[in-house]
Design a protein around this motif. Structure first.
Motif, PDB file in Angstrom:
ATOM      1  N   THR A 135      27.792  53.629  -2.320  1.00  0.00           N
ATOM      2  CA  THR A 135      28.693  52.755  -1.563  1.00  0.00           C
ATOM      3  C   THR A 135      30.064  53.397  -1.370  1.00  0.00           C
ATOM      4  OG1 THR A 135      29.303  51.686  -3.652  1.00  0.00           O
ATOM      5  CG2 THR A 135      27.511  50.693  -2.381  1.00  0.00           C
ATOM      6  N   HIS A 136      30.552  54.043  -2.433  1.00  0.00           N
ATOM      7  CA  HIS A 136      31.859  54.707  -2.322  1.00  0.00           C
ATOM      8  C   HIS A 136      31.810  55.859  -1.324  1.00  0.00           C
ATOM      9  CE1 HIS A 136      35.748  56.279  -3.503  1.00  0.00           C
ATOM     10  NE2 HIS A 136      35.181  57.457  -3.755  1.00  0.00           N
ATOM     11  N   VAL A 137      30.716  56.634  -1.341  1.00  0.00           N
ATOM     12  CA  VAL A 137      30.593  57.766  -0.410  1.00  0.00           C
ATOM     13  C   VAL A 137      30.560  57.265   1.024  1.00  0.00           C
ATOM     14  CG1 VAL A 137      29.032  59.599   0.334  1.00  0.00           C
ATOM     15  CG2 VAL A 137      29.500  59.290  -2.088  1.00  0.00           C
ATOM     16  N   LYS A 138      29.805  56.229   1.255  1.00  0.00           N
ATOM     17  CA  LYS A 138      29.658  55.742   2.631  1.00  0.00           C
ATOM     18  C   LYS A 138      30.947  55.104   3.150  1.00  0.00           C
ATOM     19  CE  LYS A 138      26.494  53.136   5.514  1.00  0.00           C
ATOM     20  NZ  LYS A 138      25.335  52.252   5.559  1.00  0.00           N
ATOM     21  N   GLU A 139      31.579  54.273   2.319  1.00  0.00           N
ATOM     22  CA  GLU A 139      32.761  53.558   2.781  1.00  0.00           C
ATOM     23  C   GLU A 139      34.000  54.450   2.857  1.00  0.00           C
ATOM     24  OE1 GLU A 139      33.190  50.394   0.069  1.00  0.00           O
ATOM     25  OE2 GLU A 139      31.388  49.283   0.733  1.00  0.00           O
ATOM     26  N   SER A 140      34.145  55.356   1.924  1.00  0.00           N
ATOM     27  CA  SER A 140      35.386  56.138   1.834  1.00  0.00           C
ATOM     28  C   SER A 140      35.355  57.411   2.662  1.00  0.00           C
ATOM     29  CB  SER A 140      35.671  56.491   0.365  1.00  0.00           C
ATOM     30  OG  SER A 140      35.785  55.338  -0.414  1.00  0.00           O
ATOM     31  N   TRP A 141      34.194  58.034   2.857  1.00  0.00           N
ATOM     32  CA  TRP A 141      34.162  59.371   3.477  1.00  0.00           C
ATOM     33  C   TRP A 141      33.312  59.435   4.742  1.00  0.00           C
ATOM     34  CZ3 TRP A 141      32.772  61.188  -2.076  1.00  0.00           C
ATOM     35  CH2 TRP A 141      33.915  61.139  -2.866  1.00  0.00           C
ATOM     36  N   ILE A 142      32.082  58.904   4.704  1.00  0.00           N
ATOM     37  CA  ILE A 142      31.175  59.058   5.856  1.00  0.00           C
ATOM     38  C   ILE A 142      31.655  58.221   7.037  1.00  0.00           C
ATOM     39  CG2 ILE A 142      28.804  58.811   6.648  1.00  0.00           C
ATOM     40  CD1 ILE A 142      29.151  61.035   4.647  1.00  0.00           C
ATOM     41  N   ASP A 143      32.009  56.952   6.790  1.00  0.00           N
ATOM     42  CA  ASP A 143      32.420  56.085   7.907  1.00  0.00           C
ATOM     43  C   ASP A 143      33.699  56.573   8.599  1.00  0.00           C
ATOM     44  OD1 ASP A 143      30.237  54.606   7.371  1.00  0.00           O
ATOM     45  OD2 ASP A 143      31.292  53.049   6.222  1.00  0.00           O
TER      46      ASP A 143
END
Length: 638
Positions: free
Chosen positions: A143-151
């Motif tokens: 969740t942190h990877v998706k919300e903070s970096w990928i999006d």
């Protein structure tokens, strides 16, 4: 804000010097901050911030850069590895802080063809949403990877695509300019002057040497007087040897009365052969002790060779017995005298060896006494030094307590500053999380559409495969009837059917098998006869070996018998032993005296333990001081 483009080169240069096997990140950042003291505080803060971020997120950056080199960057140089890591870190973590305009300037300040390849690979939506997201999720939470970096990276797609088109056109123009500048070299002829032809010199006459006189023949020959003297010397030597040999033979003939009387010439020849040793050069051999418990396995050639050797020894012994029966003499008296003389020489040699050994032992005892005296002097000096060190250690302990108090106060200040920084950081994370959720919803819609298209294609492929398998399962008849008893009728000699050919081949195989069995029986019979012969030979060898072993054991027992009386000893040996006993008694007295004083020397060990503990506490206090300074520097950069 144009200084960031120059600072990126500094970050790349420092990052290429980092070695994770040898350097720790904290020490590396301290050394870099010391090297960058000449720069302004803004540039220094930016460089340290980017460098610390690259070291902190090195696992994430290396997964992307390694995949780039494996797929699209196979022709890129490994020297640009650190440059790609820095660009990946800025694009992932600092685009919103710097702004896309400043990020564009930083990218355009680097080589454009390399930036175009890397950004096209990194900002590819398929790569971001598939394997990059999975690899980063192995290190951090999904969740942190998706919300903070990928999006955030997915939201930058329109601006990044425009930047990629600009980099592509710039790299194409640069390549065309470089191609236009290249010129083909045009060869030109050399303007050389034609050399004049050289004049041929007249040949010189070779000098004619005078013919030398030949060397006289007397140079290579001895004068006649010397030759006469040499002849007389040889004759006199031969005459003396003859007289000596005849005298020795007359003494030995008394032991052999019935033996055949040999002429003096034959006796002299035989004794000369015995007197002149045959010198042969033999290479150095390595002898190993035989293992009596393990039997030695011999081949046929070794067994036959050893059997022939023992057979010759038996025949020689029989001939010797026959000659003794006929009345031949024995050398027992001479051998007894020879043994006595050898025993006497051996006694003298053993006495000399014992003297040498005792001299060495005496010098060893004297050296031990001298060493003990030196050790006592060193102990007195060491006790004085340790008393001085105790006073110095007490002073160091007082200083250490004062330093620890100052460090505790400084740590409390640093903790208060960290609490304020964490509150500001939580506010920033909440704002970024909201933006990431919006990009996540858009990416989900795109993924659903792509999944539906893929399922439709898969369904069409399955239908085609079913149709192809149905066509393959239709029966096809490819049989052909053949009569094996029918003759082909090609009008050839010896033409026959397949059945007759098989019968003839079977008969031929049976005949060959019978011939092979007969030959095998003959070979087995020959082997059995040969093995029986070898077995008989090995039995004879075992008997001979046992007899020779018994004889060798008897000879060894005779050698081991003491030839001298135990009470007979040399006076030199007794004197040396007496002196050695005196030295050992003196050394033992000194050792007993040292042991009696040993409890008093136990105090320095306690002092050594206290000193080691105090030095260890000093080292721990220094480490705490360094950690506090590093935390202050990080807070200043934030």
């Amino acid at each position: 804000m144009a200084y960031q483009g120059e600072c990126v080169q500094t970050v790349v240069k420092q990052l290429s010097k980092y070695r994770p096997q040898k350097d720790s990140p904290e020490q590396f950042l301290d050394t870099v901050s010391l090297d960058l003291q000449e720069l302004s505080p803004i540039k220094r803060a930016f460089i340290l911030d980017v460098l610390s971020g690259c070291l902190e997120y090195q696992k994430l950056l290396r997964t992307v850069v390694d995949a780039f080199y494996a797929r699209d960057g196979r022709f890129c140089l490994w020297a640009d590895y650190s440059l790609f890591e820095v660009i990946c870190y800025l694009a992932t973590f600092h685009v919103q802080e710097l702004g896309f305009r400043l990020f564009r300037k930083i990218v355009c300040s680097q080589p454009r063809d390399k930036m175009h390849k890397f950004l096209r690979f990194f900002f590819n939506p398929i790569n971001l949403c598939s394997w990059i997201k999975d690899e980063w999720s192995l290190v951090y939470e999904t969740t942190h990877v998706k919300e903070s970096w990928i999006d955030p990276l997915m939201r930058l797609q329109p601006e990044i695509q425009e930047l990629l088109r600009e980099l592509e056109t710039a790299s194409a123009n640069q390549a065309s300019v470089v191609k236009a500048k290249t010129k083909v070299t045009e060869p030109k002829e050399f303007k050389l002057t034609v050399p004049r032809p050289r004049a041929i010199p007249m040949p010189k006459r070779a000098p004619v040497l005078a013919k030398p006189r030949p060397v006289p023949q007397s140079t290579y020959q001895l004068p006649p007087e010397r030759q006469q003297l040499e002849r007389t010397k040889r004759y006199n030597r031969w005459l003396a040897e003859e007289l000596l040999l005849n005298a020795n033979l007359e003494e030995l003939r008394c032991a052999m009365p019935r033996a055949r009387r040999e002429t003096p010439a034959e006796d002299s020849r035989k004794l000369r052969r015995q007197a002149t040793p045959r010198i042969q050069k033999v290479s150095k051999l390595t002898f190993y002790k035989p293992n009596s418990h393990m039997p030695v396995k011999l081949n046929a050639a070794a067994i036959l060779r050893e059997g022939a050797l023992y057979q010759r020894q038996v025949e020689r012994e029989l001939q010797r017995v026959d000659s003794l029966v006929d009345g031949a003499g024995d050398f027992s008296e001479f051998l007894g005298w020879q043994k006595k003389m050898q025993a006497k020489d051996r006694e003298e040699q053993l006495a000399a060896e014992e003297c040498r050994r005792l001299h060495g032992k005496l010098s060893h005892e004297e050296a031990i006494l001298a060493r003990q005296n030196v050790l006592q002097e060193n102990k007195h000096k060491a006790e004085q030094k340790k008393e001085e060190m105790v006073g110095l250690m007490q002073q160091c302990a007082e200083r250490r307590l004062q330093e620890e108090r100052a460090l505790k106060e400084q740590v409390e200040r640093v903790l208060e500053a960290e609490k304020n920084a964490k509150a500001a950081q939580t506010k920033l994370w909440k704002s970024r999380r909201q933006a990431a959720q919006e990009v996540l919803a858009e990416s989900r819609e795109l993924l659903q559409r792509s999944a539906q298209e893929a399922s439709e294609q898969q369904r069409q492929r399955c239908e085609l495969i079913c149709q192809l398998r149905a066509l393959e399962r239709q029966p096809t008849r490819k049989e052909k009837l053949v009569d094996l008893t029918q003759i082909p009728g090609h009008r050839l000699e010896g033409e026959m059917s397949i059945v007759e050919l098989r019968e003839r081949l079977a008969l031929l195989k049976e005949a060959q098998q019978r011939a092979q069995e007969e030959k095998r029986d003959q070979i087995i019979q020959g082997k059995r006869a040969r093995s029986q012969e070898l077995q008989d030979t090995t039995e004879r060898i075992a008997l001979c070996r046992a007899a020779m072993g018994r004889a060798a054991a008897l000879r060894l027992e005779e050698k081991k018998r003491p030839t001298t009386a135990p009470g007979s000893q040399d006076e030199r040996v007794l004197e040396l032993r007496r002196r050695i006993a005196e030295r050992t008694a003196e050394r033992r007295r000194q050792v007993a005296a040292l042991r009696a004083l040993a409890p008093r020397a136990a105090r320095p060990r306690l002092r050594e333990k206290l000193e080691a503990q105090q030095w260890r506490e000093l080292a721990m206090s220094r480490q705490q001081r360094l950690r506090a300074l590093q935390q202050e520097q990080r807070l200043e950069t934030i």
